[in-house]
Design a protein around this motif. Structure first.
Motif, PDB file in Angstrom:
ATOM      1  N   PHE A  98      -3.862  -2.016  11.219  1.00 18.50           N
ATOM      2  CA  PHE A  98      -2.867  -1.438  10.583  1.00 18.50           C
ATOM      3  C   PHE A  98      -3.304  -0.074   9.867  1.00 18.50           C
ATOM      4  O   PHE A  98      -3.882  -0.344   8.887  1.00 18.50           O
ATOM      5  CB  PHE A  98      -2.102  -2.349   9.683  1.00 18.50           C
TER       6      PHE A  98
ATOM      7  N   LEU B  93      -2.416   2.862   7.536  1.00 16.45           N
ATOM      8  CA  LEU B  93      -1.676   3.488   6.846  1.00 16.45           C
ATOM      9  C   LEU B  93      -2.345   4.308   5.267  1.00 16.45           C
ATOM     10  O   LEU B  93      -2.410   5.460   5.119  1.00 16.45           O
ATOM     11  CB  LEU B  93      -0.541   2.382   5.793  1.00 16.45           C
ATOM     12  N   THR B  94      -3.285   3.290   4.644  1.00 17.56           N
ATOM     13  CA  THR B  94      -4.136   4.116   3.673  1.00 17.56           C
ATOM     14  C   THR B  94      -4.948   5.249   4.317  1.00 17.56           C
ATOM     15  O   THR B  94      -5.552   4.995   5.401  1.00 17.56           O
ATOM     16  CB  THR B  94      -5.096   2.850   3.117  1.00 17.56           C
TER      17      THR B  94
ATOM     18  N   GLY C  37      -3.833   6.384  -1.518  1.00 16.71           N
ATOM     19  CA  GLY C  37      -3.793   4.961  -1.228  1.00 16.71           C
ATOM     20  C   GLY C  37      -2.527   4.386  -1.687  1.00 16.71           C
ATOM     21  O   GLY C  37      -1.731   4.028  -0.829  1.00 16.71           O
ATOM     22  N   SER C  38      -2.247   4.557  -3.106  1.00 11.52           N
ATOM     23  CA  SER C  38      -1.102   3.804  -3.706  1.00 11.52           C
ATOM     24  C   SER C  38       0.143   4.729  -3.213  1.00 11.52           C
ATOM     25  O   SER C  38       1.455   4.449  -3.305  1.00 11.52           O
ATOM     26  CB  SER C  38      -0.904   3.864  -5.334  1.00 11.52           C
TER      27      SER C  38
ATOM     28  N   TRP D 107     -10.289   2.095   4.588  1.00 12.84           N
ATOM     29  CA  TRP D 107      -9.947   0.608   4.005  1.00 12.84           C
ATOM     30  C   TRP D 107      -9.092  -0.087   5.094  1.00 12.84           C
ATOM     31  O   TRP D 107      -8.304  -1.060   4.660  1.00 12.84           O
ATOM     32  CB  TRP D 107      -9.441   0.674   2.590  1.00 12.84           C
ATOM     33  N   ILE D 108      -9.431  -0.444   6.368  1.00 15.13           N
ATOM     34  CA  ILE D 108      -8.687  -0.940   7.444  1.00 15.13           C
ATOM     35  C   ILE D 108      -9.103  -2.301   7.643  1.00 15.13           C
ATOM     36  O   ILE D 108     -10.410  -2.160   8.392  1.00 15.13           O
ATOM     37  CB  ILE D 108      -8.250  -0.021   8.673  1.00 15.13           C
ATOM     38  N   THR D 109      -8.451  -3.191   7.474  1.00 13.62           N
ATOM     39  CA  THR D 109      -9.023  -4.663   7.761  1.00 13.62           C
ATOM     40  C   THR D 109      -9.065  -4.788   9.258  1.00 13.62           C
ATOM     41  O   THR D 109      -8.113  -4.376  10.202  1.00 13.62           O
ATOM     42  CB  THR D 109      -8.103  -5.663   7.463  1.00 13.62           C
TER      43      THR D 109
ATOM     44  N   LEU E  22     -14.171 -10.395   0.217  1.00 12.95           N
ATOM     45  CA  LEU E  22     -13.735 -10.508   1.644  1.00 12.95           C
ATOM     46  C   LEU E  22     -14.958 -10.214   2.680  1.00 12.95           C
ATOM     47  O   LEU E  22     -14.936  -9.508   3.562  1.00 12.95           O
ATOM     48  CB  LEU E  22     -12.338  -9.616   2.140  1.00 12.95           C
TER      49      LEU E  22
ATOM     50  N   THR F 106      -5.714  -5.761  -5.303  1.00 10.50           N
ATOM     51  CA  THR F 106      -5.670  -4.296  -4.954  1.00 10.50           C
ATOM     52  C   THR F 106      -4.872  -3.853  -3.928  1.00 10.50           C
ATOM     53  O   THR F 106      -4.231  -2.921  -3.783  1.00 10.50           O
ATOM     54  CB  THR F 106      -6.990  -3.705  -5.070  1.00 10.50           C
ATOM     55  N   TYR F 107      -5.142  -4.587  -2.508  1.00 12.73           N
ATOM     56  CA  TYR F 107      -4.342  -4.080  -1.393  1.00 12.73           C
ATOM     57  C   TYR F 107      -2.937  -4.642  -1.553  1.00 12.73           C
ATOM     58  O   TYR F 107      -2.592  -5.484  -2.095  1.00 12.73           O
ATOM     59  CB  TYR F 107      -5.296  -4.511  -0.052  1.00 12.73           C
ATOM     60  N   GLU F 108      -2.402  -4.120  -0.476  1.00 11.22           N
ATOM     61  CA  GLU F 108      -0.919  -4.333  -0.168  1.00 11.22           C
ATOM     62  C   GLU F 108      -0.119  -3.935  -1.550  1.00 11.22           C
ATOM     63  O   GLU F 108       0.829  -4.679  -1.925  1.00 11.22           O
ATOM     64  CB  GLU F 108      -0.652  -5.619   0.166  1.00 11.22           C
TER      65      GLU F 108
ATOM     66  N   THR G 284      -1.101  -2.291  -5.564  1.00 15.90           N
ATOM     67  CA  THR G 284      -2.076  -2.748  -6.524  1.00 15.90           C
ATOM     68  C   THR G 284      -1.300  -3.308  -7.432  1.00 15.90           C
ATOM     69  O   THR G 284      -0.075  -3.323  -7.627  1.00 15.90           O
ATOM     70  CB  THR G 284      -2.896  -1.400  -7.242  1.00 15.90           C
TER      71      THR G 284
ATOM     72  N   ASP H 150      -0.865  -2.754 -10.756  1.00 16.92           N
ATOM     73  CA  ASP H 150      -0.181  -1.540 -11.422  1.00 16.92           C
ATOM     74  C   ASP H 150       1.291  -1.490 -10.878  1.00 16.92           C
ATOM     75  O   ASP H 150       2.291  -1.274 -11.333  1.00 16.92           O
ATOM     76  CB  ASP H 150      -0.877  -0.372 -11.482  1.00 16.92           C
TER      77      ASP H 150
ATOM     78  N   LEU I 183       5.184  -1.356 -11.645  1.00 13.86           N
ATOM     79  CA  LEU I 183       5.991   0.023 -11.668  1.00 13.86           C
ATOM     80  C   LEU I 183       7.330  -0.232 -10.892  1.00 13.86           C
ATOM     81  O   LEU I 183       8.390   0.147 -11.198  1.00 13.86           O
ATOM     82  CB  LEU I 183       5.210   1.418 -11.164  1.00 13.86           C
TER      83      LEU I 183
HETATM   84  C1  LIG Z   1     -10.601  -5.023   1.610  1.00 14.77           C
HETATM   85  C2  LIG Z   1      -9.582  -4.270   1.689  1.00 14.77           C
HETATM   86  C3  LIG Z   1      -8.570  -4.172   2.801  1.00 14.77           C
HETATM   87  C4  LIG Z   1      -7.761  -3.374   3.106  1.00 14.77           C
HETATM   88  N1  LIG Z   1      -6.926  -3.472   4.390  1.00 14.77           N
HETATM   89  C5  LIG Z   1      -6.057  -2.293   4.548  1.00 14.77           C
HETATM   90  C6  LIG Z   1      -5.491  -2.286   5.727  1.00 14.77           C
HETATM   91  O1  LIG Z   1      -5.732  -3.077   6.788  1.00 14.77           O
HETATM   92  N2  LIG Z   1      -4.679  -1.215   6.232  1.00 14.77           N
HETATM   93  C7  LIG Z   1      -4.305  -0.180   4.994  1.00 14.77           C
HETATM   94  O2  LIG Z   1      -3.687   0.711   5.446  1.00 14.77           O
HETATM   95  N3  LIG Z   1      -4.867  -0.193   3.866  1.00 14.77           N
HETATM   96  C8  LIG Z   1      -6.026  -1.327   3.800  1.00 14.77           C
HETATM   97  N4  LIG Z   1      -6.618  -1.379   2.086  1.00 14.77           N
HETATM   98  C9  LIG Z   1      -6.254  -0.306   1.420  1.00 14.77           C
HETATM   99  C10 LIG Z   1      -5.369  -0.799   0.216  1.00 14.77           C
HETATM  100  O3  LIG Z   1      -3.899  -1.058   0.732  1.00 14.77           O
HETATM  101  C11 LIG Z   1      -5.531   0.180  -1.032  1.00 14.77           C
HETATM  102  O4  LIG Z   1      -6.835  -0.021  -1.457  1.00 14.77           O
HETATM  103  C12 LIG Z   1      -4.495   0.156  -2.155  1.00 14.77           C
HETATM  104  O5  LIG Z   1      -3.327   0.459  -1.463  1.00 14.77           O
HETATM  105  C13 LIG Z   1      -4.768   1.012  -3.246  1.00 14.77           C
HETATM  106  O6  LIG Z   1      -5.211   2.188  -2.983  1.00 14.77           O
HETATM  107  P1  LIG Z   1      -6.503   3.022  -3.346  1.00 14.77           P
HETATM  108  O7  LIG Z   1      -7.561   1.920  -3.100  1.00 14.77           O
HETATM  109  O8  LIG Z   1      -6.601   4.193  -2.696  1.00 14.77           O
HETATM  110  O9  LIG Z   1      -6.279   3.107  -4.996  1.00 14.77           O
HETATM  111  P2  LIG Z   1      -5.531   4.297  -5.991  1.00 14.77           P
HETATM  112  O10 LIG Z   1      -4.042   4.709  -5.367  1.00 14.77           O
HETATM  113  O11 LIG Z   1      -6.327   5.556  -5.822  1.00 14.77           O
HETATM  114  O12 LIG Z   1      -5.480   3.745  -7.267  1.00 14.77           O
HETATM  115  C14 LIG Z   1      -6.445   3.562  -7.906  1.00 14.77           C
HETATM  116  C15 LIG Z   1      -5.764   3.172  -9.353  1.00 14.77           C
HETATM  117  O13 LIG Z   1      -4.849   3.747 -10.091  1.00 14.77           O
HETATM  118  C16 LIG Z   1      -3.835   3.339 -10.213  1.00 14.77           C
HETATM  119  N5  LIG Z   1      -2.710   3.995  -9.866  1.00 14.77           N
HETATM  120  C17 LIG Z   1      -2.219   4.611  -8.812  1.00 14.77           C
HETATM  121  N6  LIG Z   1      -0.868   5.268  -8.981  1.00 14.77           N
HETATM  122  C18 LIG Z   1      -0.687   4.990 -10.038  1.00 14.77           C
HETATM  123  C19 LIG Z   1       0.461   5.459 -10.709  1.00 14.77           C
HETATM  124  N7  LIG Z   1       1.581   6.032 -10.479  1.00 14.77           N
HETATM  125  N8  LIG Z   1       0.538   4.816 -12.153  1.00 14.77           N
HETATM  126  C20 LIG Z   1      -0.579   4.086 -12.660  1.00 14.77           C
HETATM  127  N9  LIG Z   1      -1.518   3.732 -12.182  1.00 14.77           N
HETATM  128  C21 LIG Z   1      -1.697   4.205 -10.978  1.00 14.77           C
HETATM  129  C22 LIG Z   1      -4.078   2.124  -9.121  1.00 14.77           C
HETATM  130  O14 LIG Z   1      -3.175   0.998  -9.542  1.00 14.77           O
HETATM  131  C23 LIG Z   1      -5.403   1.602  -8.964  1.00 14.77           C
HETATM  132  O15 LIG Z   1      -5.551   0.847 -10.273  1.00 14.77           O
HETATM  133  C24 LIG Z   1      -7.429  -2.413   2.325  1.00 14.77           C
HETATM  134  C25 LIG Z   1      -8.317  -2.332   1.020  1.00 14.77           C
HETATM  135  C26 LIG Z   1      -9.105  -3.156   0.662  1.00 14.77           C
HETATM  136  C27 LIG Z   1      -9.955  -3.430  -0.486  1.00 14.77           C
END
Ligand SMILES: Cc1cc2nc3c(=O)[nH]c(=O)nc-3n(C[C@H](O)[C@H](O)[C@H](O)COP(=O)(O)OP(=O)(O)OC[C@H]3O[C@@H](n4cnc5c(N)ncnc54)[C@H](O)[C@@H]3O)c2cc1C
Length: 387
Positions: free
Chosen positions: A132, A134-135, A140-141, A165-167, A209, A365-367, A369, A371, A375
């Motif tokens: 899947f 998306l990221t 990310g968020s 970061w795609i599983t 993981l 963190t995934y799905e 965070t 935080d 929100l």
């Molecule tokens: C092992 C693993 C498997 C994954 N598998 C998938 C997958 O299969 N498909 C997929 O699409 N993604 C996948 N992900 C990605 C995952 O969904 C993202 O890592 C997650 O959405 C967070 O995005 P980021 O890591 O870019 O962090 P960021 O969005 O950069 O966030 C960094 C920090 O800032 C904080 N933050 C961000 N915005 C705000 C705000 N507005 N206010 C306050 N704090 C904020 C966050 O809470 C976090 O603490 C996976 C991640 C991991 C680690």
């Protein structure tokens, strides 16, 4: 992994059918996962043939109807399955979550009849592995700012961009990918492994993981025939509804990991003697154990109620956020406290606790965070976006 923790007789709320499903998946985890999971995690490798094994027990797309190869179960059953898989390891539950909620769900919900008939049976059996996307590296968020683009080209489209970061990216046969079209609308497309310009570099050396493969999805101007566009959605509702399904499953799954940690810690505390008494006799350790079972019980009740609402199609995304956030945090705290109860033994692979703890650092963190889910609740109760 021992017997269950059911301090408030939640088994009675679930009923026989679900307890049978629970026991079936639990037996599978005992025989197929537990004997090798620690070594596989240490070696940073997945369990061979995992997806086909999960398919054979109906753990892939359990809520998809039989006609498309699914098990035709409901969301309560899905939750129970996720709980038992994650008692084994979060990597196993992640594999089942992604395939079920993030790949099969969107094809089932937003796909054409041809797409459903072609892909769902292969995904349900585990013959094909889905990912899947998306990221992205810069989003990310905030996935709605995605940069991956889908541009019309003759009868089809060209896909350009990258997801990270795609599983299961390195081992996927297909990926459901979300990209913006020329009008800025978010569209879902199915990318196949053989597509020219598609590559999936692996992210190595994770401390979390480790029995799951993670990587990038890179689209170098890939040609996508129009029959691979998901026809029934053209907005962020597509990926967000997938995440709702997966987050619901996570709220259940992490309870399994927490129960496993708690049971190991309780047993160890009863057996380990210091200062002439089992450490379970000391109030400091009893406090830890009593608080753990209290928090596990509260999480069980939350997920059970969410399962009832989900089956009635009444669970809101905000309720799902609250349950995901609360339960993952609960499981991580239980893992940390359990590790302390085992002292030095808490860090070795003879016990599952450190493995669960490290896994849960990804799950929080995934799905969405920890935080971001707060929100979502904050916005829901105040009407003001804190993003
Ligand atoms: C092992 C693993 C498997 C994954 N598998 C998938 C997958 O299969 N498909 C997929 O699409 N993604 C996948 N992900 C990605 C995952 O969904 C993202 O890592 C997650 O959405 C967070 O995005 P980021 O890591 O870019 O962090 P960021 O969005 O950069 O966030 C960094 C920090 O800032 C904080 N933050 C961000 N915005 C705000 C705000 N507005 N206010 C306050 N704090 C904020 C966050 O809470 C976090 O603490 C996976 C991640 C991991 C680690």
């Amino acid at each position: 992994m021992n017997s269950t923790v059911d301090y408030f007789n939640i088994g009675e709320l679930l009923g026989e059918e679900y307890l049978l499903i629970r026991d079936t998946i639990r037996d599978f985890v005992r025989s197929e996962i537990l004997p090798t999971i620690d070594q596989k995690a240490q070696d940073h490798e997945e369990i061979p043939g995992l997806m086909k094994k999960l398919g054979s027990i109906g753990a892939l797309g359990p809520f998809v109807p039989n006609v498309y190869g699914g098990a035709g179960l409901d969301y309560m059953a899905y939750g129970v399955i996720m709980q038992e898989l994650e008692a084994g390891d979060s990597a196993i539950r992640s594999a089942a979550s992604v395939q079920s909620s993030l790949v099969m769900y969107p094809i089932y919900t937003f796909g054409s009849e041809e797409q459903k008939s072609k892909y769902l049976p292969m995904l349900a059996s585990g013959d094909w592995i889905g990912a899947f996307g998306l990221t992205e590296p810069n989003h990310g968020s905030d996935p709605s700012s995605m940069e991956t683009r889908l541009v019309k080209d003759g009868d089809g489209y060209r896909l350009h961009g990258a997801k990270t970061w795609i599983t299961n990216a390195p081992i996927c046969d297909l990926a459901v990918v979300w990209a913006k079209d020329e009008e800025g609308k978010v569209r879902g497309v199915i990318v196949e492994r053989a597509d020219v310009g598609f590559s999936t570099p692996e992210i190595k050396d994770k401390w979390s993981l480790r029995a799951s493969r993670t990587g990038e999805l890179v689209f170098d101007n890939i040609y996508i025939p129009s029959e691979r566009l998901l026809p029934e959605v053209s907005s962020m509702r597509g990926p967000l509804s997938c995440l709702n399904s997966a987050r619901y499953g996570i709220s259940w799954g992490v309870i399994g990991a927490a129960i496993d940690c708690y049971q190991v810690a309780l047993q160890y505390a009863l057996e380990r003697t210091q200062f002439g008494k089992p450490i379970a006799a000391y109030q400091l350790q009893q406090k830890k154990l009593a608080e753990m079972i209290t928090e596990i019980t509260k999480a069980q009740l939350l997920s059970w109620r969410l399962g009832v609402l989900k089956n009635e199609n009444k669970a809101t995304p905000q309720q799902i956020s609250m349950a995901k956030r609360n339960n993952v945090n609960m499981a991580l705290q239980v893992a940390r406290e359990s590790r302390q109860i085992l002292g030095a033994m808490g860090i070795v692979g003879d016990y599952p606790i450190m493995r669960h703890m490290m896994n849960l650092e990804s799950v929080i963190t995934y799905e969405g965070t920890h935080d971001v889910h707060l929100l979502i609740t904050g916005q829901d109760i105040t009407g003001i976006s804190g993003f």
